[in-house]
Design a protein around this motif. Structure first.
Motif, PDB file in Angstrom:
ATOM      1  N   ALA A  11      67.549  -8.603 -30.979  1.00  0.00           N
ATOM      2  CA  ALA A  11      66.419  -8.223 -30.127  1.00  0.00           C
ATOM      3  C   ALA A  11      66.656  -6.857 -29.484  1.00  0.00           C
ATOM      4  CB  ALA A  11      66.200  -9.281 -29.046  1.00  0.00           C
ATOM      5  N   GLY A  12      67.886  -6.635 -28.996  1.00  0.00           N
ATOM      6  CA  GLY A  12      68.213  -5.353 -28.381  1.00  0.00           C
ATOM      7  C   GLY A  12      68.103  -4.210 -29.367  1.00  0.00           C
ATOM      8  N   LEU A  13      68.556  -4.424 -30.609  1.00  0.00           N
ATOM      9  CA  LEU A  13      68.474  -3.379 -31.631  1.00  0.00           C
ATOM     10  C   LEU A  13      67.023  -3.080 -31.980  1.00  0.00           C
ATOM     11  CD1 LEU A  13      70.045  -1.533 -33.541  1.00  0.00           C
ATOM     12  CD2 LEU A  13      70.114  -3.415 -35.195  1.00  0.00           C
ATOM     13  N   ILE A  14      66.193  -4.114 -32.068  1.00  0.00           N
ATOM     14  CA  ILE A  14      64.776  -3.915 -32.376  1.00  0.00           C
ATOM     15  C   ILE A  14      64.077  -3.165 -31.243  1.00  0.00           C
ATOM     16  CG2 ILE A  14      62.570  -5.104 -32.716  1.00  0.00           C
ATOM     17  CD1 ILE A  14      64.164  -7.303 -34.187  1.00  0.00           C
ATOM     18  N   VAL A  15      64.385  -3.531 -29.995  1.00  0.00           N
ATOM     19  CA  VAL A  15      63.800  -2.828 -28.845  1.00  0.00           C
ATOM     20  C   VAL A  15      64.199  -1.359 -28.863  1.00  0.00           C
ATOM     21  CG1 VAL A  15      63.875  -2.615 -26.325  1.00  0.00           C
ATOM     22  CG2 VAL A  15      63.623  -4.863 -27.373  1.00  0.00           C
ATOM     23  N   ALA A  16      65.475  -1.086 -29.174  1.00  0.00           N
ATOM     24  CA  ALA A  16      65.937   0.304 -29.239  1.00  0.00           C
ATOM     25  C   ALA A  16      65.193   1.072 -30.323  1.00  0.00           C
ATOM     26  CB  ALA A  16      67.440   0.343 -29.499  1.00  0.00           C
ATOM     27  N   MET A  17      64.914   0.424 -31.448  1.00  0.00           N
ATOM     28  CA  MET A  17      64.186   1.089 -32.528  1.00  0.00           C
ATOM     29  C   MET A  17      62.742   1.370 -32.129  1.00  0.00           C
ATOM     30  SD  MET A  17      65.730  -1.010 -35.807  1.00  0.00           S
ATOM     31  CE  MET A  17      64.773  -0.106 -37.007  1.00  0.00           C
ATOM     32  N   VAL A  18      62.138   0.446 -31.398  1.00  0.00           N
ATOM     33  CA  VAL A  18      60.774   0.672 -30.914  1.00  0.00           C
ATOM     34  C   VAL A  18      60.742   1.860 -29.950  1.00  0.00           C
ATOM     35  CG1 VAL A  18      58.893  -0.299 -29.534  1.00  0.00           C
ATOM     36  CG2 VAL A  18      60.048  -1.710 -31.247  1.00  0.00           C
ATOM     37  N   VAL A  23      59.494   7.617 -28.587  1.00  0.00           N
ATOM     38  CA  VAL A  23      59.894   8.968 -28.174  1.00  0.00           C
ATOM     39  C   VAL A  23      59.656   9.963 -29.310  1.00  0.00           C
ATOM     40  CG1 VAL A  23      61.561   8.158 -26.449  1.00  0.00           C
ATOM     41  CG2 VAL A  23      62.334   8.614 -28.783  1.00  0.00           C
ATOM     42  N   MET A  24      59.722   9.502 -30.562  1.00  0.00           N
ATOM     43  CA  MET A  24      59.375  10.384 -31.677  1.00  0.00           C
ATOM     44  C   MET A  24      57.898  10.763 -31.610  1.00  0.00           C
ATOM     45  SD  MET A  24      61.545   8.755 -34.882  1.00  0.00           S
ATOM     46  CE  MET A  24      61.013  10.017 -36.052  1.00  0.00           C
ATOM     47  N   CYS A  25      57.052   9.789 -31.296  1.00  0.00           N
ATOM     48  CA  CYS A  25      55.618  10.088 -31.138  1.00  0.00           C
ATOM     49  C   CYS A  25      55.394  11.053 -29.978  1.00  0.00           C
ATOM     50  CB  CYS A  25      54.838   8.798 -30.907  1.00  0.00           C
ATOM     51  SG  CYS A  25      54.779   7.690 -32.338  1.00  0.00           S
ATOM     52  N   ALA A  26      56.116  10.828 -28.874  1.00  0.00           N
ATOM     53  CA  ALA A  26      55.984  11.715 -27.715  1.00  0.00           C
ATOM     54  C   ALA A  26      56.427  13.131 -28.059  1.00  0.00           C
ATOM     55  CB  ALA A  26      56.811  11.170 -26.551  1.00  0.00           C
ATOM     56  N   SER A  27      57.465  13.254 -28.894  1.00  0.00           N
ATOM     57  CA  SER A  27      57.952  14.572 -29.283  1.00  0.00           C
ATOM     58  C   SER A  27      56.916  15.336 -30.101  1.00  0.00           C
ATOM     59  CB  SER A  27      59.246  14.425 -30.094  1.00  0.00           C
ATOM     60  OG  SER A  27      59.718  15.674 -30.535  1.00  0.00           O
ATOM     61  N   PRO A 283      74.961   0.799 -35.904  1.00  0.00           N
ATOM     62  CA  PRO A 283      73.495   0.990 -35.959  1.00  0.00           C
ATOM     63  C   PRO A 283      72.872   1.273 -34.599  1.00  0.00           C
ATOM     64  CG  PRO A 283      74.085  -1.311 -36.357  1.00  0.00           C
ATOM     65  CD  PRO A 283      75.346  -0.528 -36.407  1.00  0.00           C
ATOM     66  N   LEU A 284      73.365   0.621 -33.537  1.00  0.00           N
ATOM     67  CA  LEU A 284      72.798   0.881 -32.218  1.00  0.00           C
ATOM     68  C   LEU A 284      73.129   2.295 -31.760  1.00  0.00           C
ATOM     69  CD1 LEU A 284      71.200  -0.186 -29.821  1.00  0.00           C
ATOM     70  CD2 LEU A 284      73.344  -1.021 -28.829  1.00  0.00           C
ATOM     71  N   SER A 285      74.322   2.768 -32.057  1.00  0.00           N
ATOM     72  CA  SER A 285      74.685   4.147 -31.713  1.00  0.00           C
ATOM     73  C   SER A 285      73.766   5.128 -32.415  1.00  0.00           C
ATOM     74  CB  SER A 285      76.141   4.430 -32.105  1.00  0.00           C
ATOM     75  OG  SER A 285      77.049   3.690 -31.319  1.00  0.00           O
ATOM     76  N   GLY A 286      73.455   4.857 -33.685  1.00  0.00           N
ATOM     77  CA  GLY A 286      72.559   5.737 -34.414  1.00  0.00           C
ATOM     78  C   GLY A 286      71.184   5.810 -33.775  1.00  0.00           C
ATOM     79  N   VAL A 287      70.636   4.657 -33.398  1.00  0.00           N
ATOM     80  CA  VAL A 287      69.305   4.626 -32.793  1.00  0.00           C
ATOM     81  C   VAL A 287      69.324   5.306 -31.427  1.00  0.00           C
ATOM     82  CG1 VAL A 287      67.480   3.135 -31.912  1.00  0.00           C
ATOM     83  CG2 VAL A 287      68.651   2.539 -34.036  1.00  0.00           C
ATOM     84  N   LEU A 288      70.319   4.979 -30.603  1.00  0.00           N
ATOM     85  CA  LEU A 288      70.395   5.573 -29.265  1.00  0.00           C
ATOM     86  C   LEU A 288      70.684   7.069 -29.329  1.00  0.00           C
ATOM     87  CD1 LEU A 288      72.368   2.848 -27.244  1.00  0.00           C
ATOM     88  CD2 LEU A 288      69.897   3.243 -27.337  1.00  0.00           C
ATOM     89  N   GLY A 289      71.466   7.490 -30.323  1.00  0.00           N
ATOM     90  CA  GLY A 289      71.719   8.917 -30.492  1.00  0.00           C
ATOM     91  C   GLY A 289      70.442   9.675 -30.805  1.00  0.00           C
ATOM     92  N   ALA A 290      69.610   9.091 -31.656  1.00  0.00           N
ATOM     93  CA  ALA A 290      68.314   9.704 -31.961  1.00  0.00           C
ATOM     94  C   ALA A 290      67.441   9.785 -30.714  1.00  0.00           C
ATOM     95  CB  ALA A 290      67.610   8.909 -33.058  1.00  0.00           C
ATOM     96  N   VAL A 291      67.404   8.697 -29.928  1.00  0.00           N
ATOM     97  CA  VAL A 291      66.604   8.676 -28.696  1.00  0.00           C
ATOM     98  C   VAL A 291      67.085   9.751 -27.726  1.00  0.00           C
ATOM     99  CG1 VAL A 291      66.041   7.334 -26.630  1.00  0.00           C
ATOM    100  CG2 VAL A 291      65.998   6.237 -28.889  1.00  0.00           C
ATOM    101  N   LEU A 292      68.403   9.846 -27.544  1.00  0.00           N
ATOM    102  CA  LEU A 292      68.950  10.816 -26.595  1.00  0.00           C
ATOM    103  C   LEU A 292      68.600  12.245 -26.977  1.00  0.00           C
ATOM    104  CD1 LEU A 292      70.715  11.613 -24.182  1.00  0.00           C
ATOM    105  CD2 LEU A 292      72.713  11.498 -25.701  1.00  0.00           C
TER     106      LEU A 292
END
Length: 334
Positions: A11-18, A23-27, A283-292
Motif C-alpha cells: 500500500a505504501g509503495l502504491i501511494v508513493a507511486m500515485v 508531482v509529474m503532472c504538476a511539473s 523500488p521505494l527509493s526509486g519512486v521517492l527519488g523521482a518525487v524529490l
C-alpha cells in the motif's frame, strides 16, 4: 519502520507511486508561463501550436521525465552504495562519478572545443564510468581485496582529484566557466527527450538489475563473513553492484549533470518507512527519488522567477539538513 506487514508495504509503495504521478503532472503544468490542467490536456489531445502547448510538449514534459528518471537512478544507486560500503553517507559522489563526469565535459570543451549537448552526454557518461572503474580497481588492491573502507577512501581521493583538475581548467579558461557552470551545478532545464533516450537503456538495466539483486543485497548487508558462510559469492556481487552503480549514476550525470544529496537522503527515508529489506527499499527509493527531484525542479522555477536556478542547488538546500542529521546519527552510533 512505519510499514511492517507485506500488505501495508504494498500500500505504501502504491501511494508513493500515485504521489509521483501527481508531482509529474504538476511539473508539466506549473512554471513561469501560466498554464492549467485543461491547457495541459489540450496540448496532447488537440495540439494547436500555441506558445503554451509548445512549452508543455517540448520543455516541461521532457524535463519532467528526465527529473523522474535521474532522481530514481540516483536514489537506487545510493541505496546500493550504502549497503556495499557500510557507509550511511555513501552516494554516487563517493565513487567519483560526479567529479569524473564533470571533468570529462570540461576537458571536452576546453581541449577539443566540443559544444554539442549530445556529445556532453556521451562524454559525461564515459568520464563517470571511467572514474568509477578506477575507484573500484584501487579499492580492490591489497590482500583483503575490496573492502568498504578502501572503497570509501579511494572514492573520496578520486573525487577530490577530479574536482581539483576541473577547477584548475576553469581558472585557466574563464570563458569556459560560463559554458559549463550551469551544467556542473546539475540541471534538467533545456534537456530534450533525446537526452533521456540516449541514457535510458543504461538506466533501465540498472533498475532491473538492482531489483533482481535485492535479495542478495540483504545477505551482503549481514557482513562478508556471514554472506560467505551462506554461500554467497561476495566478490561477484560487489562487482555487479559496482556495474549497476556505474550504469545508474553515470547515466544520471550524462543526462542532468552532477546532482548531489538525492543518493544520500532518499534511501534513509525509504528505510525509515519500509524497513531494511532491499526488495522493498530499492523500488521505494526509486519512486521517492523521482518525487524529490521533480519537487526540487518545480521549486527551482519559482525561487528567482523569471530566472531559474539549477535543480542541483535545490537538492543541496533540501538535502543539507538531512545530511547533517544522518552524519550525526551515523557517527554517534544512535
Amino acid at each position: 519502520m512505519l510499514l511492517k506487514s507485506t500488505t501495508t508495504k504494498w500500500a505504501g509503495l502504491i501511494v508513493a507511486m500515485v504521489i509521483m504521478l501527481l508531482v509529474m503532472c504538476a511539473s508539466v503544468i506549473y512554471g513561469y508561463t501560466e498554464t492549467n490542467w485543461r491547457t495541459a490536456i489540450e496540448a496532447f489531445r488537440n495540439y494547436n501550436g500555441s506558445n503554451e502547448h509548445i512549452i508543455i510538449q517540448t520543455v516541461r514534459l521532457p524535463r519532467t521525465f528526465i527529473a523522474a528518471a535521474v532522481g530514481a537512478s540516483l536514489a537506487i544507486a545510493g541505496a546500493l552504495m550504502q549497503t556495499l560500503t557500510k557507509n550511511p553517507l555513501a552516494s554516487p559522489g563517493l565513487f567519483g562519478i560526479n567529479a569524473g563526469g564533470g571533468f570529462a565535459v570540461v576537458v571536452a570543451i576546453s581541449v577539443f572545443s566540443v559544444n554539442n549537448l549530445q556529445a556532453f552526454n556521451v562524454l559525461a557518461f564515459l568520464g563517470a564510468a571511467i572514474a568509477a572503474i578506477i575507484v573500484y580497481a584501487i579499492g580492490s588492491l591489497g590482500r583483503q581485496g575490496l573492502t568498504p573502507m578502501k572503497l570509501t577512501l579511494a572514492g573520496a581521493a578520486m573525487s577530490a582529484l577530479f574536482a581539483s583538475f576541473t577547477q584548475g581548467l576553469l581558472v585557466i579558461n574563464e570563458a569556459l566557466l560560463d559554458q559549463v557552470l550551469f551544467w556542473l551545478a546539475g540541471s534538467v532545464q533545456g534537456r530534450k527527450l533525446e537526452t533521456l533516450m540516449s541514457v535510458l537503456p543504461y538506466m533501465g538495466i540498472g533498475w532491473i538489475g538492482s531489483i533482481l539483486i535485492a535479495k542478495k543485497m540483504n545477505i551482503l548487508s549481514m557482513g562478508d563473513d556471514v554472506a560467505k558462510g551462506l554461500g554467497l559469492n561476495t566478490g561477484l556481487i560487489k562487482m555487479t553492484v559496482g556495474v549497476l552503480v556505474i550504469l545508474l549514476a553515470g547515466g544520471s550525470v550524462a543526462a542532468a549533470g552532477p546532482i548531489g544529496f538525492v543518493g544520500i537522503v532518499v534511501p534513509h527515508i525509504a528505510r525509515s518507512i519500509i524497513g531494511t529489506d532491499h526488495r522493498w527499499v530499492i523500488p521505494l527509493s526509486g519512486v521517492l527519488g523521482a518525487v524529490l527531484l521533480i519537487c526540487a525542479d518545480i521549486s527551482a522555477r519559482y525561487i528567482l522567477m523569471p530566472q531559474e536556478i539549477p535543480v542541483g542547488v535545490m537538492t543541496a538546500i533540501i538535502g543539507t539538513p538531512f545530511f547533517i542529521y544522518i552524519a550525526r546519527k551515523g557517527f554517534n552510533g544512535k
